[in-house]
Design an enzyme around this catalytic site. Structure first.
Site, PDB file in Angstrom:
ATOM      1  N   LYS A   1     -24.745 -37.652 -25.577  1.00  0.00           N
ATOM      2  CA  LYS A   1     -23.889 -36.703 -24.856  1.00  0.00           C
ATOM      3  C   LYS A   1     -23.324 -37.426 -23.648  1.00  0.00           C
ATOM      4  O   LYS A   1     -23.925 -38.380 -23.150  1.00  0.00           O
ATOM      5  CB  LYS A   1     -24.704 -35.487 -24.393  1.00  0.00           C
ATOM      6  CG  LYS A   1     -23.870 -34.249 -24.223  1.00  0.00           C
ATOM      7  CD  LYS A   1     -23.767 -33.521 -25.545  1.00  0.00           C
ATOM      8  CE  LYS A   1     -22.885 -32.304 -25.465  1.00  0.00           C
ATOM      9  NZ  LYS A   1     -23.040 -31.490 -26.685  1.00  0.00           N
TER      10      LYS A   1
ATOM     11  N   ASP B   1     -16.702 -31.028 -25.630  1.00  0.00           N
ATOM     12  CA  ASP B   1     -17.707 -30.020 -25.284  1.00  0.00           C
ATOM     13  C   ASP B   1     -17.003 -29.186 -24.211  1.00  0.00           C
ATOM     14  O   ASP B   1     -15.762 -29.174 -24.173  1.00  0.00           O
ATOM     15  CB  ASP B   1     -19.002 -30.689 -24.775  1.00  0.00           C
ATOM     16  CG  ASP B   1     -20.187 -29.730 -24.765  1.00  0.00           C
ATOM     17  OD1 ASP B   1     -20.776 -29.488 -25.816  1.00  0.00           O
ATOM     18  OD2 ASP B   1     -20.523 -29.190 -23.673  1.00  0.00           O
TER      19      ASP B   1
ATOM     20  N   THR C   1     -17.736 -24.566 -34.913  1.00  0.00           N
ATOM     21  CA  THR C   1     -18.949 -24.142 -34.209  1.00  0.00           C
ATOM     22  C   THR C   1     -19.183 -22.641 -34.410  1.00  0.00           C
ATOM     23  O   THR C   1     -20.274 -22.215 -34.803  1.00  0.00           O
ATOM     24  CB  THR C   1     -18.859 -24.481 -32.706  1.00  0.00           C
ATOM     25  OG1 THR C   1     -18.518 -25.861 -32.586  1.00  0.00           O
ATOM     26  CG2 THR C   1     -20.154 -24.207 -31.991  1.00  0.00           C
TER      27      THR C   1
HETATM   28  N1  GLU Z   1     -20.259 -30.654 -28.263  1.00  0.00           N
HETATM   29  C1  GLU Z   1     -20.508 -30.165 -29.591  1.00  0.00           C
HETATM   30  C2  GLU Z   1     -21.997 -29.987 -29.816  1.00  0.00           C
HETATM   31  O1  GLU Z   1     -22.709 -29.681 -28.920  1.00  0.00           O
HETATM   32  C3  GLU Z   1     -19.884 -31.045 -30.644  1.00  0.00           C
HETATM   33  C4  GLU Z   1     -20.355 -32.452 -30.663  1.00  0.00           C
HETATM   34  C5  GLU Z   1     -19.624 -33.334 -31.655  1.00  0.00           C
HETATM   35  O2  GLU Z   1     -18.811 -32.836 -32.421  1.00  0.00           O
HETATM   36  O3  GLU Z   1     -19.916 -34.525 -31.658  1.00  0.00           O
HETATM   37  O4  GLU Z   1     -22.535 -30.091 -30.895  1.00  0.00           O
END
Ligand code: GLU
Length: 451
Positions: free
Chosen positions: A126, A166, A210
């Site tokens: 992250k 994100d 999501t």
């Molecule tokens: N930020 C999103 C998550 O928490 C997507 C992360 C991504 O697609 O790499 O899963």
């Protein structure tokens, strides 16, 4: 002292000021006893837990940028590559003023387990910055993204680490980040980022993934409980990308969504948020980016009541609570209110939206909980599918991606149920998700030796 308690104690001692990170480490490790008991000597000998709570590496850097008036600013950038045992690092970037190392570490730690659950080969990472995108012009956002990439590029790559969006990072930001990466690398390696626009290698259904994934996961839970989304009332928070997809799919599947929320408060709309009201959520994001009142614009157009400065949790009666806004938005008091109002399901869509005390209270009172690690895994899963399409240099149809997303969410649920069955545990999806996520990563770490 048990191995788990020892590692939790060491983690607390080493990271005393990182409260979000410690919160997730306690929640996850606290539920792994059945797996650890099975082969504690091996896990101890090879320091599996100690290695699992210490990132592979954590990168922090300076991000200088110029605003439209010519003034310079300096923000802090982060990328925490937490665990690369099962695949290239993968996880989003968050631009928000409250971003700090504890928050990025908590997200990267959770991402490791989440990505493991998706069935796809992705490690956990992250990143982000304490930059506040609100009220910034397009040019300012572009300059910030370019400066951010000027440092980040050396740490990422299609087979190394693949960032995505994100909070505060959407399609626009990914576009600027990719443009700068391409310029520096002198090549079109679009597998380096996901969440791209369709015109340069993005995947269909990624913006919806999501929220859609969470609704599909909830469908599996309800099927398991002989229940159905149809006719259920939903309380959803947020109005960003995750909330938008969730409201859209839940309303399509016959659920009635009565709330959305933002930093201004929440809207209660007893007529249900569906159809053009869902499409309006995109406009609300634009208003927010301009620093204007998005919720006020909704009530002006569609009616409903705006409860200023309040959260819906523990106040609004609904069958399903679906937090899609931020970490720790549901505390113990909210959980007590929810139980009193007869809430039956909690489907976590934002990362770690519920405090550990609130989770315990809800579980003890019979609320079925879909943990975020599993419920919101659809976003990163479709990112994984975007990587596959980029390596093949082709693009799949919406129907193909949607069908794969649905299949992945189904497998996540069945893998959790199987894992719980293997350990003869009750239907506790939090524990099941942690155990299933852990097993795959731990196996890969053991197979690859100590490094
Ligand atoms: N930020 C999103 C998550 O928490 C997507 C992360 C991504 O697609 O790499 O899963």
């Amino acid at each position: 002292m048990s191995y788990i308690s020892e590692v939790i104690a060491q983690t607390e001692q080493k990271n005393a000021d990182q409260k979000e990170f410690l919160q997730t480490v306690k929640e996850v490790l606290g539920s792994l006893a059945p797996a650890i008991d099975e082969k504690e000597d091996i896990y101890r000998k090879y320091c599996v837990l100690e290695r699992m709570v210490e990132p592979d590496r954590q990168i922090m850097f300076r991000v200088p940028w110029m605003d439209d008036s010519g003034k310079y600013h300096v923000n802090r950038g982060y990328r925490v590559q937490f665990n690369g045992a099962i695949g290239p690092y993968k996880g989003g970037l968050r631009f928000q003023p409250n971003v700090n190392l504890s928050i990025i570490k908590f997200l990267a730690f959770e991402q490791t387990f989440k990505n493991s659950l998706t069935t796809l080969p992705m490690g956990g990472a992250k990143g982000g910055s304490d930059f506040d995108p609100r009220g910034k012009s397009d040019d300012e956002i572009m300059r910030f993204c370019q400066s951010f990439m000027n440092e980040l590029y050396r740490h990422i790559g299609p087979d190394l680490d693949v960032p995505a969006g994100d909070m505060g990072v959407g399609g626009r930001e990914i576009g600027y980040l990719f443009g700068q990466y391409k310029k520096i690398r002198n090549g079109f390696e679009n597998g380096v980022l996901t969440g791209k626009g369709l015109s340069y290698g993005g995947s269909k259904i990624r913006p919806e993934a999501t929220g859609f994934g969470a609704a599909y996961f909830l469908e599996e839970i309800l099927r398991h409980q002989n229940d159905d989304i149809k006719g259920k009332t939903f309380c959803i928070s947020g109005y960003g990308n995750a909330a938008w997809g969730a409201v859209k799919k839940v309303s399509e599947l016959g659920g009635k969504v009565v709330t959305v929320s933002g930093s201004e408060g929440y809207i209660y709309d007893e007529n249900g948020i569906c159809g053009e009201k869902v499409d309006f959520m995109e406009h609300m994001l634009t208003l927010r980016a301009q620093g204007k009142s998005a919720l006020g614009a909704y009530t002006d157009k569609f009616g409903g009541t705006l409860y200023k400065g309040e959260k819906p949790w523990g106040k609004v009666k609904a069958d399903v609570y679906m937090p899609c806004a931020m970490q720790n938005e549901i505390n113990l008091e909210d959980a007590k209110g929810a139980v009193a109002l007869g809430v039956k399901y909690l489907c976590e869509v934002s990362n770690m939206p519920t405090s550990n005390e609130a989770l315990d209270y809800l579980y003890e009172n019979g609320v079925v909980i879909a943990p975020s690690k599993a419920a919101n895994a659809g976003g990163v899963a479709v990112s994984g599918l975007e990587m596959s399409q980029n390596s093949q240099r082709l693009g799949w149809t919406s129907e193909q991606v949607d069908a794969m997303l649905k299949d992945i969410m189904k497998s996540i649920h069945s893998n959790i149920v199987e894992t719980l069955g293997y350990y003869r545990l009750p239907y506790n999806l939090i524990q099941g998700a942690n155990l299933a996520g852990f097993k795959k990563v731990a196996d890969a770490m053991l197979a690859q030796g100590i490094y």
